[in-house]
Design a protein around this motif. Structure first.
Motif, mmCIF file in Angstrom:
data_model
loop_
_atom_site.group_PDB
_atom_site.id
_atom_site.type_symbol
_atom_site.label_atom_id
_atom_site.label_comp_id
_atom_site.label_asym_id
_atom_site.label_seq_id
_atom_site.Cartn_x
_atom_site.Cartn_y
_atom_site.Cartn_z
ATOM 1 N N ASP A 31 0.865 -0.779 -0.161
ATOM 2 C CA ASP A 31 -0.029 -0.016 -0.101
ATOM 3 C C ASP A 31 0.678 1.370 0.557
ATOM 4 O OD1 ASP A 31 -2.179 -1.630 0.321
ATOM 5 O OD2 ASP A 31 -2.131 -1.750 1.943
ATOM 6 N N SER A 32 2.091 1.203 0.075
ATOM 7 C CA SER A 32 3.226 2.447 0.045
ATOM 8 C C SER A 32 3.855 2.241 -1.295
ATOM 9 C CB SER A 32 4.072 2.680 1.749
ATOM 10 O OG SER A 32 5.376 1.183 1.080
ATOM 11 N N GLN A 35 7.341 8.059 -3.460
ATOM 12 C CA GLN A 35 6.896 9.870 -3.868
ATOM 13 C C GLN A 35 7.504 10.255 -4.632
ATOM 14 O OE1 GLN A 35 4.535 11.148 -0.865
ATOM 15 N NE2 GLN A 35 2.985 9.932 -1.008
ATOM 16 N N ASP A 165 12.239 -0.917 -4.749
ATOM 17 C CA ASP A 165 12.101 -0.038 -4.024
ATOM 18 C C ASP A 165 12.642 0.834 -4.236
ATOM 19 O OD1 ASP A 165 9.187 -0.314 -3.229
ATOM 20 O OD2 ASP A 165 10.160 0.263 -0.519
ATOM 21 N N LYS A 203 8.513 8.000 0.691
ATOM 22 C CA LYS A 203 7.838 7.363 0.701
ATOM 23 C C LYS A 203 6.041 7.654 0.932
ATOM 24 C CE LYS A 203 7.971 2.658 0.186
ATOM 25 N NZ LYS A 203 8.322 1.361 0.393
ATOM 26 N N GLY A 204 4.660 7.288 0.269
ATOM 27 C CA GLY A 204 3.752 7.382 1.167
ATOM 28 C C GLY A 204 2.218 6.153 0.433
ATOM 29 N N LEU A 205 0.970 6.461 1.064
ATOM 30 C CA LEU A 205 -0.051 5.652 1.007
ATOM 31 C C LEU A 205 -0.374 5.877 -0.302
ATOM 32 C CD1 LEU A 205 -1.916 5.702 4.367
ATOM 33 C CD2 LEU A 205 -0.162 4.274 3.337
ATOM 34 N N SER A 206 -0.359 4.488 -1.135
ATOM 35 C CA SER A 206 -1.481 4.567 -2.993
ATOM 36 C C SER A 206 -2.310 5.209 -2.335
ATOM 37 C CB SER A 206 -0.684 3.398 -2.673
ATOM 38 O OG SER A 206 -1.435 2.552 -2.641
ATOM 39 N N GLY A 209 -3.957 2.521 -0.742
ATOM 40 C CA GLY A 209 -3.967 2.377 1.145
ATOM 41 C C GLY A 209 -4.445 4.259 1.339
ATOM 42 N N GLU A 210 -4.420 4.802 0.665
ATOM 43 C CA GLU A 210 -5.302 5.548 1.496
ATOM 44 C C GLU A 210 -7.093 5.571 1.645
ATOM 45 O OE1 GLU A 210 -4.963 8.868 -1.504
ATOM 46 O OE2 GLU A 210 -3.241 9.827 -0.091
#
Length: 393
Positions: A31-32, A35, A165, A203-206, A209-210
């Protein structure tokens, strides 16, 4: 009462099902997404400068120019909004017999290019695809091709495919248009493939994921509401348990207080015995002597009385010397002193099992009078002693 039990069971059942759903709905590494990052790349490039690019687009044998070693390096910074800035350097060689500018050349001609480009990640539009990362871009650069330098406007289309990654492959094709029309300066296309590595990753949530995070928050809120209801039902039971806990705590406090009092009593007894022994003072010896003199016998007589009054008391006798003489001699002398001290106590009726001994030689001086320091006799005399340490009482 029966209604309350039924209601409690229903709430527990609902809470258990929500908990199970929440356990299954977890944010995972899938889910990450990356970014923003830096990306460096190394790979190969192929140049088609035949003059009829679209007619022989895949005519590798006659129109593509490739060198058999890594010939392309790049570094770029890529941002959360999908934009990326990249600098690229490439080397190639037009080969004897290839078609260049619609003609066959008869010598090898080097090719150099330095380009900068602005790209846009198409996943910002089509949604995150995980391993597949397509992009388009525009840029400008300088190219020396066919022995002619020229500025170029560039357009690129490509994609990266990621194994992790950090690591991936990059494939792209770039059209290059000369900024000025000159004889012998034509447009060409450059293909590239290579390995890329990401670092400085944020990194962040897709989007998925959000959405999961929002759903988890809603589930947690509902779970909290139900927990509050269950807590209300359990409040009366907790009040009944509180009195029992308080009584138990009271008993534990009483036991702790008794244990503390017992420990305090033991400490007071030990300190009292220690004070009595310290008030007697040490047994002192003359220089190079292990003879227990009259004054020291008085100290040992009083010590024997203390040992007789306290049947459980056991002592360790430690004997010492001053720093004069060799270390080996002083070890021997302190051993003699501790034996003579113990022997006198045994001679006046102290049981042997109440005494331990240890000789330290000159290793535990009570003042600064070591081998390198001058001291008067009075200070050296302080170190020629037997001491008494409580082992059991």
């Amino acid at each position: 009462m029966r209604t309350i039990k039924y209601f409690s069971f229903l709430l527990l059942f609902l809470a258990a099902n929500i908990s199970k759903a929440q356990e299954e709905l977890q944010i995972t590494a899938k889910d990450s997404i990356v970014q923003s990052s830096w990306i460096v790349g190394v790979g190969f490039n192929a140049v088609d400068d035949s003059g009829n690019v679209f007619d022989g687009l895949f005519d590798v044998g006659d129109e593509w120019n490739i060198v058999p070693f890594p010939s392309r390096v790049s570094i770029g910074r890529y941002f959360k909004n999908g934009l990326g800035l990249e600098a690229i350097g490439t080397y190639n060689k037009y080969k004897d017999g290839k078609i260049i500018d619609d003609e066959v050349i008869f010598e090898d001609i080097p090719y150099y290019a330095f380009d900068a480009r602005l790209t846009y990640d198409l996943n910002q539009i089509i949604g995150q695809t995980g391993w597949f990362d397509p992009y388009i871009g525009i840029g400008a650069g300088y190219t020396d091709a066919n022995n002619r330098g020229r500025g170029t406007y560039n357009a690129v289309v490509g994609f990266r495919t990621w194994f992790s990654d950090r690591w991936g492959l990059d494939f792209n094709s770039t059209g290059k248009w000369a900024m000025k029309s000159e004889v012998g300066v034509t447009n060409h296309i450059q293909h590239a493939a290579g390995v890329v590595y990401q670092f400085g990753i944020e990194k962040g949530l897709s989007k998925r994921g959000e959405e999961k995070l929002e759903l988890m928050a809603a589930i947690a809120k509902e779970k909290q509401r139900q927990t509050d209801s269950i807590n209300e039902v359990n409040r009366l039971r907790d009040e009944a348990l509180l009195a029992e806990r308080l009584e138990k705590q009271k008993r534990e406090d009483a036991l702790a207080a008794a244990e503390k009092a017992k420990l305090d009593e033991l400490n007071n007894k030990r300190n009292s015995i220690k004070s009595r022994i310290e008030e007697l003072g040490y047994v002192y010896f003359d220089l190079n002597s292990s003879v227990v003199n009259r004054k020291s016998k008085d100290v040992l007589d009083d010590l024997a009385e203390v040992l007789g009054e306290i049947p459980t008391l056991k002592l360790k006798i430690t004997s010492h010397t001053d720093s004069r003489g060799t270390s080996m001699y002083n070890d021997w002398l302190s051993q003699r002193r501790v034996e003579k001290t113990k022997a006198y106590l045994l001679s006046i009726g102290v049981r042997e099992d109440k005494l331990l001994t240890e000789a330290y030689g000159e290793r535990k001086l009570l003042n600064e009078c070591n081998d390198g320091t001058y001291c008067p006799e009075e200070k050296h005399a302080v170190n020629r002693r037997s001491e008494f340490v409580i082992i059991e009482f």
